[in-house]
Scaffold this motif. Structure first.
Motif, short mmCIF file in Angstrom:
data_model
loop_
_atom_site.label_atom_id
_atom_site.label_comp_id
_atom_site.label_asym_id
_atom_site.label_seq_id
_atom_site.Cartn_x
_atom_site.Cartn_y
_atom_site.Cartn_z
N PHE A 130 -76.31 102.81 24.65
CA PHE A 130 -77.48 102.45 24.59
C PHE A 130 -77.61 100.90 24.39
N LEU A 131 -76.58 100.38 23.60
CA LEU A 131 -76.62 99.09 23.58
C LEU A 131 -76.34 98.16 24.83
N LEU A 132 -75.26 98.74 25.78
CA LEU A 132 -75.15 98.34 26.86
C LEU A 132 -76.34 98.24 27.77
N ALA A 133 -77.14 99.33 27.94
CA ALA A 133 -78.63 99.05 28.39
C ALA A 133 -79.16 97.86 27.96
N ILE A 134 -79.31 97.81 26.65
CA ILE A 134 -80.16 96.84 26.05
C ILE A 134 -79.70 95.22 26.29
N ALA A 135 -78.31 95.33 26.57
CA ALA A 135 -77.85 94.06 26.86
C ALA A 135 -78.00 93.55 28.11
N VAL A 136 -77.87 94.77 29.14
CA VAL A 136 -78.20 94.56 30.53
C VAL A 136 -79.71 93.87 30.83
N TYR A 137 -80.55 94.61 30.21
CA TYR A 137 -82.07 94.45 30.46
C TYR A 137 -82.11 93.06 30.02
N ALA A 138 -81.75 92.61 28.60
CA ALA A 138 -82.08 91.62 27.94
C ALA A 138 -81.46 90.18 29.03
N VAL A 139 -80.22 90.54 29.48
CA VAL A 139 -79.80 89.35 30.38
C VAL A 139 -80.79 89.38 31.46
N LEU A 140 -81.22 90.37 32.13
CA LEU A 140 -81.93 90.42 33.59
C LEU A 140 -83.30 89.82 32.88
N PHE A 141 -83.86 89.98 31.99
CA PHE A 141 -85.16 89.48 31.40
C PHE A 141 -85.23 88.07 31.30
N THR A 142 -83.94 87.62 30.73
CA THR A 142 -83.92 86.44 30.35
C THR A 142 -83.87 85.41 31.71
N ILE A 143 -82.78 86.07 32.44
CA ILE A 143 -82.86 85.36 34.02
C ILE A 143 -83.79 85.22 34.71
N TYR A 144 -84.51 86.58 34.92
CA TYR A 144 -85.54 86.76 36.01
C TYR A 144 -86.83 86.91 35.51
N GLY A 145 -87.21 86.97 34.23
CA GLY A 145 -88.38 87.44 33.61
C GLY A 145 -88.78 88.99 34.23
#
Length: 379
Positions: A130-145
């Protein structure tokens, strides 16, 4: 010669276009899951004999200074951490081995630890997924919005559940079954997994609110990767004019919060699907195994690396939830035994544990056979 190399190594080839993306996605998810077990186990003072990506014969490996064997094995469909005192990769206790351990090894054996340490070590695997998924989405949202659209009805499909319920163009969704919504994607998420369930909608209309009830119907749609999926719809359409799409940007902290919310939504949706599947309310073809994952991995790779990492996040959540099912030898099955031990004050008897493990292993193998059949012949 060039044609042969292109066939074998081209981006559309089986190797580069499907197998390599599949191995990347699965290896990352499995590695993170097993690393959760390993790190928390080590933190709890438990000795680790082996850390393997894959099952079966070892391909390559090495021993670290603590004596742990790190290895890559031949069958890349999972992995395991084998602790001191384990009989096998499922952390089944080996009474014979525990009896033969030295006093120093007995202190670090998994099954001699307090129940809270064993439970923490076991739950760490799904938690890291679950933490991996959170990390992936956090990076994507930071980069792409994140692109969002207003929850406004532009059109109502004739003879649809929405039309029968009295939805009108211009209605704005306020809540779905009591949960406030802010975007059209929120509405889709709450509706898509509930075909056949009556849902109460509150909509803003002409300066006031109206309450309508509609039951989503099943419709086949093609997702972004080109796969045909069956989802629940009520028959409303959102357009660029009514939805007024806008890009929301996030600071890293805001992206992390949004990632937690999105991961929570995926967990809830997956759990909802599994419950409906068990009672026969979901299409069996929505479940797939390694072949389907490989296919989707190849499709994602063609769209770009960001799609691949999104697939990693989705699969990571799925693996985390499946491992929490209360079925031995899955992590959830171990947690049930530890809960009983905590309540009773003593471990479950070896005979009872062995019997339950046998039944659980049969169920796991039957499920694996089912998804393989779906992959190859059933759908």
């Amino acid at each position: 010669m060039n044609e042969t190399l292109s066939t074998l190594l081209g981006t559309d080839s089986l190797l580069v276009g499907t197998i390599i993306p599949f191995l990347f996605v699965l290896t990352v998810v499995v590695f993170v899951h097993e690393m959760g077990h390993y790190l928390v186990g080590r933190w709890c003072g438990i000795g680790v004999k082996a850390f393997s990506i894959g099952f079966g014969p070892e391909l390559i490996g090495f021993n670290d200074r603590r004596g742990t064997r790190w290895k890559l094995s031949a069958i890349p469909l999972g992995g395991y951490v084998k602790f001191v005192g384990d009989m096998n990769a499922t952390s089944t206790p080996d009474a014979g081995e525990i009896e033969s351990l030295s006093d120093s090894d007995r202190k670090i054996a998994f099954h001699t630890q307090p129940v809270w340490k064993r439970a923490a070590t076991v739950v760490a695997g799904p938690a890291f997924n679950f933490l991996l998924a959170i990390a992936v989405y956090a990076v994507l949202f930071t980069i792409y919005g994140k692109m969002v659209m207003e929850p406004v009805v532009a059109e109502v499909r004739p003879d649809s559940p929405a039309a029968a319920a009295g939805f009108l163009p211009g209605d704005r969704f306020v809540s779905v079954d009591g949960t406030p919504v802010e975007t059209f994607a929120d509405v889709q998420r709450m509706v898509s997994g509930r075909a056949g369930d009556p849902i109460v909608f509150v909509l803003a209309r002409d300066g006031g609110d109206v309450t309508l009830t509609a039951t989503p119907e099943v419709m086949e749609q093609t997702d972004a990767l080109g796969n045909v999926v069956k989802i629940g719809v009520i028959g409303v359409v959102n357009t660029v004019e009514s939805g007024q799409p806008k890009l929301i940007t996030f600071t890293p902290g805001e992206a992390l919060v949004e990632a937690v919310y999105d991961t929570g939504h995926i967990i809830a949706r997956t759990g909802q699907f599994l419950k409906r599947f068990v009672v026969g309310r979901e299409d069996k073809c929505q479940l797939g195994g390694p072949v389907k994952i490989a296919k989707i991995s190849g499709q994602a790779a063609k769209l770009g690396f960001d799609w691949v990492v999104q697939l990693v996040a989705m699969l990571s959540v799925g693996i985390g939830i499946l491992n929490l099912l209360p079925i031995p030898p899955l992590d959830g099955g171990h947690l049930v035994f530890y809960a009983l031990e905590a309540v009773k004050g003593r471990p479950v008897s070896e005979r009872a544990m062995d019997a339950v493990y046998r039944v659980g292993m049969f169920l796991v193998l039957a499920f694996m056979g089912f998804v393989f059949w779906n992959d190859l012949f059933g759908c």
